[in-house]
Scaffold this motif. Structure first.
Motif, PDB file in Angstrom:
ATOM      1  N   GLY A  16     -76.180 -58.542 -21.383  1.00 23.79           N
ATOM      2  CA  GLY A  16     -75.942 -59.297 -20.334  1.00 23.79           C
ATOM      3  C   GLY A  16     -76.087 -60.426 -19.889  1.00 23.79           C
ATOM      4  O   GLY A  16     -75.234 -60.500 -19.346  1.00 23.79           O
ATOM      5  N   ALA A  17     -77.586 -60.655 -20.456  1.00 24.88           N
ATOM      6  CA  ALA A  17     -78.107 -62.079 -19.535  1.00 24.88           C
ATOM      7  C   ALA A  17     -78.833 -62.298 -20.860  1.00 24.88           C
ATOM      8  O   ALA A  17     -78.832 -61.554 -21.380  1.00 24.88           O
ATOM      9  N   SER A  18     -78.918 -63.760 -21.248  1.00 19.56           N
ATOM     10  CA  SER A  18     -79.794 -64.408 -21.517  1.00 19.56           C
ATOM     11  C   SER A  18     -81.699 -63.853 -20.796  1.00 19.56           C
ATOM     12  O   SER A  18     -81.585 -63.783 -19.606  1.00 19.56           O
ATOM     13  N   VAL A  19     -82.203 -63.963 -21.941  1.00 23.35           N
ATOM     14  CA  VAL A  19     -83.707 -63.518 -21.569  1.00 23.35           C
ATOM     15  C   VAL A  19     -84.648 -65.011 -21.204  1.00 23.35           C
ATOM     16  O   VAL A  19     -84.671 -64.707 -22.515  1.00 23.35           O
ATOM     17  N   TRP A  20     -85.040 -64.996 -20.975  1.00 21.82           N
ATOM     18  CA  TRP A  20     -86.169 -66.261 -20.602  1.00 21.82           C
ATOM     19  C   TRP A  20     -87.277 -65.024 -20.138  1.00 21.82           C
ATOM     20  O   TRP A  20     -87.862 -64.117 -19.661  1.00 21.82           O
ATOM     21  N   ILE A  21     -88.877 -66.200 -20.729  1.00 22.53           N
ATOM     22  CA  ILE A  21     -89.987 -65.126 -20.164  1.00 22.53           C
ATOM     23  C   ILE A  21     -91.250 -66.337 -19.342  1.00 22.53           C
ATOM     24  O   ILE A  21     -91.251 -67.486 -20.208  1.00 22.53           O
ATOM     25  N   PHE A  26     -77.542 -69.251 -12.710  1.00 22.53           N
ATOM     26  CA  PHE A  26     -78.734 -68.283 -11.279  1.00 22.53           C
ATOM     27  C   PHE A  26     -79.876 -67.258 -12.275  1.00 22.53           C
ATOM     28  O   PHE A  26     -79.204 -66.554 -12.437  1.00 22.53           O
ATOM     29  N   PRO A  27     -80.756 -68.057 -12.343  1.00 19.19           N
ATOM     30  CA  PRO A  27     -81.714 -66.307 -13.527  1.00 19.19           C
ATOM     31  C   PRO A  27     -81.809 -66.299 -12.205  1.00 19.19           C
ATOM     32  O   PRO A  27     -82.441 -66.769 -11.316  1.00 19.19           O
ATOM     33  N   LEU A  28     -82.338 -65.059 -12.684  1.00 21.06           N
ATOM     34  CA  LEU A  28     -83.177 -63.951 -11.836  1.00 21.06           C
ATOM     35  C   LEU A  28     -84.655 -63.159 -12.291  1.00 21.06           C
ATOM     36  O   LEU A  28     -84.657 -62.833 -12.915  1.00 21.06           O
ATOM     37  N   PHE A  29     -85.673 -63.205 -11.002  1.00 27.33           N
ATOM     38  CA  PHE A  29     -86.133 -63.003 -12.152  1.00 27.33           C
ATOM     39  C   PHE A  29     -86.830 -61.377 -11.512  1.00 27.33           C
ATOM     40  O   PHE A  29     -86.643 -61.121 -11.213  1.00 27.33           O
ATOM     41  N   VAL A  30     -87.914 -60.685 -12.888  1.00 27.50           N
ATOM     42  CA  VAL A  30     -88.488 -59.302 -12.641  1.00 27.50           C
ATOM     43  C   VAL A  30     -89.360 -59.570 -13.017  1.00 27.50           C
ATOM     44  O   VAL A  30     -89.577 -60.519 -14.220  1.00 27.50           O
ATOM     45  N   PRO A  31     -90.378 -58.539 -12.796  1.00 21.84           N
ATOM     46  CA  PRO A  31     -91.531 -58.747 -12.885  1.00 21.84           C
ATOM     47  C   PRO A  31     -91.668 -58.118 -13.813  1.00 21.84           C
ATOM     48  O   PRO A  31     -91.182 -56.816 -14.551  1.00 21.84           O
ATOM     49  N   ALA A  32     -92.521 -58.336 -14.749  1.00 17.87           N
ATOM     50  CA  ALA A  32     -93.179 -58.360 -16.357  1.00 17.87           C
ATOM     51  C   ALA A  32     -93.619 -56.468 -16.242  1.00 17.87           C
ATOM     52  O   ALA A  32     -93.399 -55.757 -16.717  1.00 17.87           O
ATOM     53  N   THR A  33     -94.176 -56.458 -15.362  1.00 17.36           N
ATOM     54  CA  THR A  33     -94.800 -54.508 -14.809  1.00 17.36           C
ATOM     55  C   THR A  33     -94.100 -53.350 -14.652  1.00 17.36           C
ATOM     56  O   THR A  33     -94.235 -52.965 -14.493  1.00 17.36           O
ATOM     57  N   ARG A  34     -92.718 -54.028 -14.475  1.00 24.14           N
ATOM     58  CA  ARG A  34     -91.392 -53.007 -13.981  1.00 24.14           C
ATOM     59  C   ARG A  34     -90.352 -53.108 -15.293  1.00 24.14           C
ATOM     60  O   ARG A  34     -89.445 -53.277 -15.050  1.00 24.14           O
ATOM     61  N   THR A  92     -78.705 -64.538 -16.845  1.00 22.90           N
ATOM     62  CA  THR A  92     -80.094 -64.963 -17.190  1.00 22.90           C
ATOM     63  C   THR A  92     -81.016 -63.960 -16.629  1.00 22.90           C
ATOM     64  O   THR A  92     -80.959 -64.060 -14.883  1.00 22.90           O
ATOM     65  N   ILE A  93     -82.291 -63.212 -16.699  1.00 23.74           N
ATOM     66  CA  ILE A  93     -83.248 -62.646 -16.209  1.00 23.74           C
ATOM     67  C   ILE A  93     -84.647 -63.783 -16.055  1.00 23.74           C
ATOM     68  O   ILE A  93     -84.470 -64.301 -17.809  1.00 23.74           O
ATOM     69  N   ILE A  94     -84.940 -63.735 -16.048  1.00 19.94           N
ATOM     70  CA  ILE A  94     -86.726 -63.999 -16.089  1.00 19.94           C
ATOM     71  C   ILE A  94     -87.356 -62.913 -16.077  1.00 19.94           C
ATOM     72  O   ILE A  94     -87.769 -62.763 -14.868  1.00 19.94           O
ATOM     73  N   ILE A  95     -87.857 -62.870 -17.434  1.00 24.47           N
ATOM     74  CA  ILE A  95     -89.210 -61.528 -16.608  1.00 24.47           C
ATOM     75  C   ILE A  95     -90.384 -62.092 -16.939  1.00 24.47           C
ATOM     76  O   ILE A  95     -90.545 -63.407 -17.600  1.00 24.47           O
TER      77      ILE A  95
END
Length: 277
Positions: free
Chosen positions: A68-73, A16-24, A38-41
């Motif tokens: 705490g989470a995997s990181v995808w870009i 259940f990946p969570l998007f987060v803006p790369a500008t933040r 997972t977070i998706i930058i």
């Protein structure tokens, strides 16, 4: 074909990946601590053209100490002027995956794959008619697929409804299965203040064979995960089936003959038992 690789283990069968803006970048750590696996930058849709380079250059500092989470870009697409710079900016970053938007075939994915370290997974975001048409080819050249429903509706000029998306979702689930790949991830629910809608969308995705759902707000996490978790009644039934067939012989449980497919379904339910935790 990438199915069955060690990357599958790092991606997680249910995700259940969570998007987060790369500008933040100040939100990266908060997103990683939200309970998302997972977070998706996001360097693509969440970043305006004027901010692309600044967002890219701030990735390294924003990712310091993330846990705490995997990181995808999510990078910008191959047809954009930012694509090459995005790939170059990934060098040395502590990431586990790269999400490719507008994935439409083997050549595109192979070219990107050649720039990535072996341990970094390639997630193909399929969000066009051409991508759905080549879903099996895309599955064979990626580690996981995800459905970009918002852009797909735009490309197809179709309604954003479950009926309109049924063929596309089914095509992705089938292609992933044929390729031995992990089940695809469903697209986002754009309403962030309606947990019932998130849960209903997630239940629909699960019913079609998806392995998770992408999210755009932390409050969507709990309803999505609960929707994928089996009910207590399902768990009780599954345990009874598994416990009754340990020697591999067919038996009847509550009047139902238990054969190999039913046993596998029961085991699958028990695998989902920890999804909502």
């Amino acid at each position: 074909m990438t199915g069955g690789t060690k990357k599958d283990d790092s991606l997680g069968r249910y995700s259940f990946p969570l998007f987060v803006p790369a500008t933040r970048p100040e939100r990266f750590a908060k997103a990683a601590a939200s309970g998302a696996d997972t977070i998706i930058i996001d360097l693509e849709d969440a970043v305006g053209a004027a901010d692309k380079e600044a967002a890219r250059s701030g990735l390294s500092d924003g990712m310091v100490g993330l846990s705490g989470a995997s990181v995808w870009i999510r990078i910008n697409g191959v047809s954009t002027p930012w694509h090459k710079g995005d790939l170059e900016a990934l060098n040395g970053l502590p990431i586990q995956g790269v999400m490719v938007p507008k994935a439409e075939g083997a050549d595109m994915l192979s070219a990107i794959r050649s720039t990535l370290p072996d341990h970094v997974a390639l997630i193909a975001l399929v969000e066009t008619a051409a991508g759905i048409h080549k879903a099996t080819e895309i599955a064979a050249h990626s580690d996981r697929m995800a459905f970009g429903s918002v852009d797909y509706a735009l490309d197809m000029n179709c309604a954003s409804t479950r009926e309109a998306f049924l063929f596309a979702r089914s095509a992705l689930a089938l292609a992933a299965r044929v390729s031995g790949q992990l089940a695809p991830l469903d697209g986002v629910t754009t309403k962030t203040d309606d947990p019932d809608l998130v849960a209903a969308d997630a239940e629909h995705a699960l019913a079609l064979g998806f392995g998770g759902k992408m999210l755009i707000h932390p409050r969507q996490l709990d309803p999505a995960k609960r929707a994928f978790a089996p009910s207590e009644a399902d768990i009780i039934w599954a345990r009874k089936v598994v416990d009754s067939t340990k020697d591999g012989t067919a038996v009847a449980v509550d009047g139902e003959m238990i054969d190999a497919p039913v046993l596998e379904r029961a085991r699958g339910i028990l695998e989902r038992q920890g999804v909502a935790s």
